[in-house]
Design a protein around this motif. Sequence first.
Motif: not given
Length: 181
Positions: A40-47, A80-83, A88-89, A167-170
């Motif tokens: 998750s981005n810290g707020t979305s709760g996606v995993s 890019n392999g960076a999250c 997540f930009k 937006p990117r959420i996960a």
Amino acid sequence: MRTLLFLIIALPFLGFAFVYNAADTQSESKVKYAYAEINSNGTSGVSGYIEFKKTASGLHVTGTISGLTPGQHGMHIHENGACDAPDFKSAGGHFNPKMMMHGGPDSDTRHAGDYGNITADANGNASIDYIDRETSLSGKYSIINRAIVIHEKIDDMMTDPSGNSGPRIACGVIMSGKMHH
């Protein structure tokens, strides 16, 4: 005589370099599995997790994502392999080695990373199971050490560059090997 002497001395070293390069290429093409843990981005709760398996038909993509809002969400391979949360930009743009316009996974014109949409049920869970014929685990179209990103909205599969998917959420970095879960 000097040329002949040079060839006798240099030939074994040139042969070693050729064998070394051939072995290096061979080991890369032997990669059969990859995976990404989705965070998750810290707020979305996606995993969740996504696994990739090399097959004769293409790259078999499977996985389970939870914590989504019900409905469709764009899913893309990014360059890019960076999250780095929260946005997540750091993953960069869509993986697009052919420099094509955005499309869907079955479009003739598409970014290699255009994986289309995943659909979350009423409980926010999505299952992934399809074959992608554009990406691979080695060579020019390799997704190893790239990121897979889940977006907030549906991908319209035509608006460049991201299908108007919001937006990117996960996000998860794609690593070679099998996932242990």
